[in-house]
Design a protein around this motif. Structure first.
Motif, PDB file in Angstrom:
ATOM      1  N   ARG A  31       9.513  56.556  16.652  1.00  0.00           N
ATOM      2  CA  ARG A  31       9.614  56.607  18.109  1.00  0.00           C
ATOM      3  C   ARG A  31      11.099  56.588  18.475  1.00  0.00           C
ATOM      4  O   ARG A  31      11.830  55.672  18.092  1.00  0.00           O
ATOM      5  CB  ARG A  31       8.900  55.430  18.766  1.00  0.00           C
ATOM      6  N   LEU A  32      11.538  57.626  19.204  1.00  0.00           N
ATOM      7  CA  LEU A  32      12.951  57.789  19.493  1.00  0.00           C
ATOM      8  C   LEU A  32      13.222  57.826  20.996  1.00  0.00           C
ATOM      9  O   LEU A  32      12.422  58.363  21.773  1.00  0.00           O
ATOM     10  CB  LEU A  32      13.478  59.092  18.876  1.00  0.00           C
ATOM     11  N   LYS A  33      14.351  57.277  21.352  1.00  0.00           N
ATOM     12  CA  LYS A  33      14.887  57.385  22.704  1.00  0.00           C
ATOM     13  C   LYS A  33      16.240  58.074  22.581  1.00  0.00           C
ATOM     14  O   LYS A  33      17.141  57.579  21.918  1.00  0.00           O
ATOM     15  CB  LYS A  33      15.037  56.001  23.343  1.00  0.00           C
ATOM     16  N   THR A  63      12.670  53.351  16.307  1.00  0.00           N
ATOM     17  CA  THR A  63      12.115  52.627  15.163  1.00  0.00           C
ATOM     18  C   THR A  63      11.275  53.558  14.296  1.00  0.00           C
ATOM     19  O   THR A  63      10.680  54.518  14.784  1.00  0.00           O
ATOM     20  CB  THR A  63      11.223  51.459  15.608  1.00  0.00           C
ATOM     21  N   LEU A  64      11.286  53.259  13.008  1.00  0.00           N
ATOM     22  CA  LEU A  64      10.394  53.916  12.064  1.00  0.00           C
ATOM     23  C   LEU A  64       9.429  52.847  11.568  1.00  0.00           C
ATOM     24  O   LEU A  64       9.864  51.816  11.042  1.00  0.00           O
ATOM     25  CB  LEU A  64      11.195  54.511  10.907  1.00  0.00           C
ATOM     26  N   GLY A  65       8.161  53.084  11.758  1.00  0.00           N
ATOM     27  CA  GLY A  65       7.150  52.127  11.317  1.00  0.00           C
ATOM     28  C   GLY A  65       6.265  52.718  10.230  1.00  0.00           C
ATOM     29  O   GLY A  65       5.820  53.863  10.341  1.00  0.00           O
ATOM     30  N   TRP A  66       6.031  51.939   9.182  1.00  0.00           N
ATOM     31  CA  TRP A  66       5.155  52.401   8.090  1.00  0.00           C
ATOM     32  C   TRP A  66       4.524  51.181   7.451  1.00  0.00           C
ATOM     33  O   TRP A  66       5.202  50.253   7.018  1.00  0.00           O
ATOM     34  CB  TRP A  66       5.974  53.190   7.066  1.00  0.00           C
ATOM     35  N   ARG A  67       3.197  51.215   7.410  1.00  0.00           N
ATOM     36  CA  ARG A  67       2.428  50.081   6.909  1.00  0.00           C
ATOM     37  C   ARG A  67       2.822  48.840   7.702  1.00  0.00           C
ATOM     38  O   ARG A  67       2.720  48.834   8.915  1.00  0.00           O
ATOM     39  CB  ARG A  67       2.635  49.927   5.408  1.00  0.00           C
ATOM     40  N   ASP A  68       3.280  47.812   7.038  1.00  0.00           N
ATOM     41  CA  ASP A  68       3.611  46.594   7.777  1.00  0.00           C
ATOM     42  C   ASP A  68       5.118  46.432   7.952  1.00  0.00           C
ATOM     43  O   ASP A  68       5.603  45.332   8.253  1.00  0.00           O
ATOM     44  CB  ASP A  68       3.039  45.362   7.061  1.00  0.00           C
ATOM     45  N   ARG A  69       5.861  47.520   7.790  1.00  0.00           N
ATOM     46  CA  ARG A  69       7.312  47.437   7.883  1.00  0.00           C
ATOM     47  C   ARG A  69       7.826  48.305   9.032  1.00  0.00           C
ATOM     48  O   ARG A  69       7.240  49.339   9.357  1.00  0.00           O
ATOM     49  CB  ARG A  69       7.970  47.881   6.572  1.00  0.00           C
ATOM     50  N   THR A  70       8.950  47.882   9.592  1.00  0.00           N
ATOM     51  CA  THR A  70       9.638  48.694  10.597  1.00  0.00           C
ATOM     52  C   THR A  70      11.121  48.741  10.259  1.00  0.00           C
ATOM     53  O   THR A  70      11.667  47.819   9.639  1.00  0.00           O
ATOM     54  CB  THR A  70       9.469  48.120  12.016  1.00  0.00           C
ATOM     55  N   ASP A  88      14.818  49.781  12.212  1.00  0.00           N
ATOM     56  CA  ASP A  88      15.527  50.236  13.399  1.00  0.00           C
ATOM     57  C   ASP A  88      16.364  51.462  13.052  1.00  0.00           C
ATOM     58  O   ASP A  88      16.971  51.543  11.975  1.00  0.00           O
ATOM     59  CB  ASP A  88      16.448  49.136  13.936  1.00  0.00           C
ATOM     60  N   LEU A  89      16.375  52.405  13.972  1.00  0.00           N
ATOM     61  CA  LEU A  89      17.125  53.636  13.776  1.00  0.00           C
ATOM     62  C   LEU A  89      18.160  53.789  14.892  1.00  0.00           C
ATOM     63  O   LEU A  89      17.868  53.526  16.052  1.00  0.00           O
ATOM     64  CB  LEU A  89      16.192  54.854  13.797  1.00  0.00           C
ATOM     65  N   ALA A  90      19.336  54.228  14.541  1.00  0.00           N
ATOM     66  CA  ALA A  90      20.371  54.556  15.522  1.00  0.00           C
ATOM     67  C   ALA A  90      21.305  55.552  14.868  1.00  0.00           C
ATOM     68  O   ALA A  90      21.791  55.328  13.760  1.00  0.00           O
ATOM     69  CB  ALA A  90      21.139  53.316  15.955  1.00  0.00           C
ATOM     70  N   GLY A  91      21.509  56.671  15.525  1.00  0.00           N
ATOM     71  CA  GLY A  91      22.351  57.686  14.899  1.00  0.00           C
ATOM     72  C   GLY A  91      22.740  58.778  15.858  1.00  0.00           C
ATOM     73  O   GLY A  91      22.661  58.630  17.087  1.00  0.00           O
ATOM     74  N   THR A  92      23.168  59.899  15.298  1.00  0.00           N
ATOM     75  CA  THR A  92      23.657  61.025  16.075  1.00  0.00           C
ATOM     76  C   THR A  92      22.902  62.299  15.711  1.00  0.00           C
ATOM     77  O   THR A  92      22.314  62.408  14.632  1.00  0.00           O
ATOM     78  CB  THR A  92      25.162  61.242  15.833  1.00  0.00           C
ATOM     79  N   SER A  95      19.283  49.808   4.269  1.00  0.00           N
ATOM     80  CA  SER A  95      18.171  50.647   3.801  1.00  0.00           C
ATOM     81  C   SER A  95      18.606  52.030   3.374  1.00  0.00           C
ATOM     82  O   SER A  95      17.768  52.871   3.039  1.00  0.00           O
ATOM     83  CB  SER A  95      17.115  50.773   4.911  1.00  0.00           C
ATOM     84  N   GLY A  96      19.905  52.312   3.400  1.00  0.00           N
ATOM     85  CA  GLY A  96      20.403  53.603   2.966  1.00  0.00           C
ATOM     86  C   GLY A  96      20.412  54.642   4.080  1.00  0.00           C
ATOM     87  O   GLY A  96      19.820  54.461   5.136  1.00  0.00           O
TER      88      GLY A  96
END
Length: 314
Positions: A239-241, A250-257, A259-263, A276-277
């Motif tokens: 889900r991106l803004k 955020t990227l969610g998969w199974r029971d983990r999330t 946070d994403l921030a980039g260009t 997380s690389g």
């Protein structure tokens, strides 16, 4: 004919000046015709006047303003900043006597369109293109720049006042991702440039600063919203803004999330390496493909997320 570096004209509010037939013929900076006058209110004129007085302008609002061209190094930097090359189509908004378009065709082997409101300059542009041997690669139109179809452009160049840049901004953002936008001296408000270059201009004829700023933007893919994965990542979601060429989410998969921030650079979304690389996704109209992933997502490299049709991925 020696093709000097070129520059788009920039528009001023006023009356069209009348040349003095007793004086040698010169290029003049024709002012804005009546069809543009509705775009600038009294407060806007006051704001422009204040900007000019503060030294941010490159001329004054007078009855007769000279036709000003960009120096060679400025025009070359505009085209170099955009990475103009063979296969590009350059559209110059407010093209004056056509020099940017002609230079792009002659030196960089691009094709181009110049849009200009003064019919005399349009005819001069066509003559200059024939003289330069690039008439087959260039086109010049007497046309309202706000009514110009920009869809075929891979590069858009302009030298317009800030109010016009802002009015054009929605149309520019709607262009194909990866399209490059270059503006001489004026920015796009809160759409921050990807790169700014300051070019020395010791003999600049107007303004207090003896330099020019070249602003470059790359139109970003439109990725705002919810994206759902299939295949090995079935059940995962992104889900991106988005704000122009930046995003968070955020990227969610199974029971983990995560946070994403980039260009966003054209169609490429890049999240810098952290705990997380690095994460890199390639955008198409309806999909985000995971092209680079590290850590727990390394095995999912090559998997895709598709744009959700509803409020959730379920």
């Amino acid at each position: 004919m020696h093709i000097q570096a070129a520059c788009s004209r920039w528009y001023l509010i006023g009356q069209r000046s009348t040349p003095n037939p007793s004086q040698p013929k010169q290029h003049t900076f024709t002012t804005m015709p009546a069809r543009y006058s509705h775009l600038t209110s009294l407060p806007s004129l006051l704001a422009i006047w204040l900007a000019l007085a503060a030294g941010h302008s490159r001329a004054q609002l007078t009855d007769e303003v000279p036709f000003i061209t960009s120096p060679d190094n400025v025009t070359l930097e505009m085209l170099n900043a955009a990475g103009v090359k063979r296969g590009d189509h350059v559209i110059d908004l407010g093209s004056g006597d056509g020099r940017i378009v002609i230079l792009a065709a002659k030196r960089f082997e691009a094709t181009g369109l110049g849009v200009e409101i003064d019919p005399r300059l349009v005819e001069a542009s066509k003559t200059n293109a024939r003289t330069a041997g690039v008439a087959d690669k260039t086109e010049f139109r007497e046309q309202d720049l706000f009514k110009t179809d920009l869809a075929l452009a891979t590069v858009v160049t302009m030298y317009l006042l800030p109010e016009f840049n802002l009015k054009l901004r929605p149309s520019l953002l709607a262009l194909k991702p990866g399209t490059r936008i270059v503006s001489h001296d004026w920015d796009m408000g809160d759409w921050k440039p990807d790169r700014t270059t300051v070019v020395p201009v010791p003999n600049k004829a107007v303004g207090f600063e003896k330099s020019s700023k070249i602003y470059l933007w790359t139109v970003p893919a439109r990725v705002d919203g919810l994206w759902c994965a299939g295949g090995l990542l079935r059940g995962a979601s992104i889900r991106l803004k988005q704000k122009y060429q930046t995003f968070e989410g955020t990227l969610g998969w199974r029971d983990r999330t995560r946070d994403l921030a980039g260009t966003i650079n054209g169609t490429e979304l890049r999240v810098p390496a952290g705990s997380s690389g690095e994460l890199v996704l390639q955008a198409t109209e309806n999909a985000l493909r995971l092209t680079t992933a590290q850590g727990n997502l390394a095995l999912a490299q090559g998997q895709s997320f598709t744009r959700a049709t509803g409020a959730s991925c379920s």
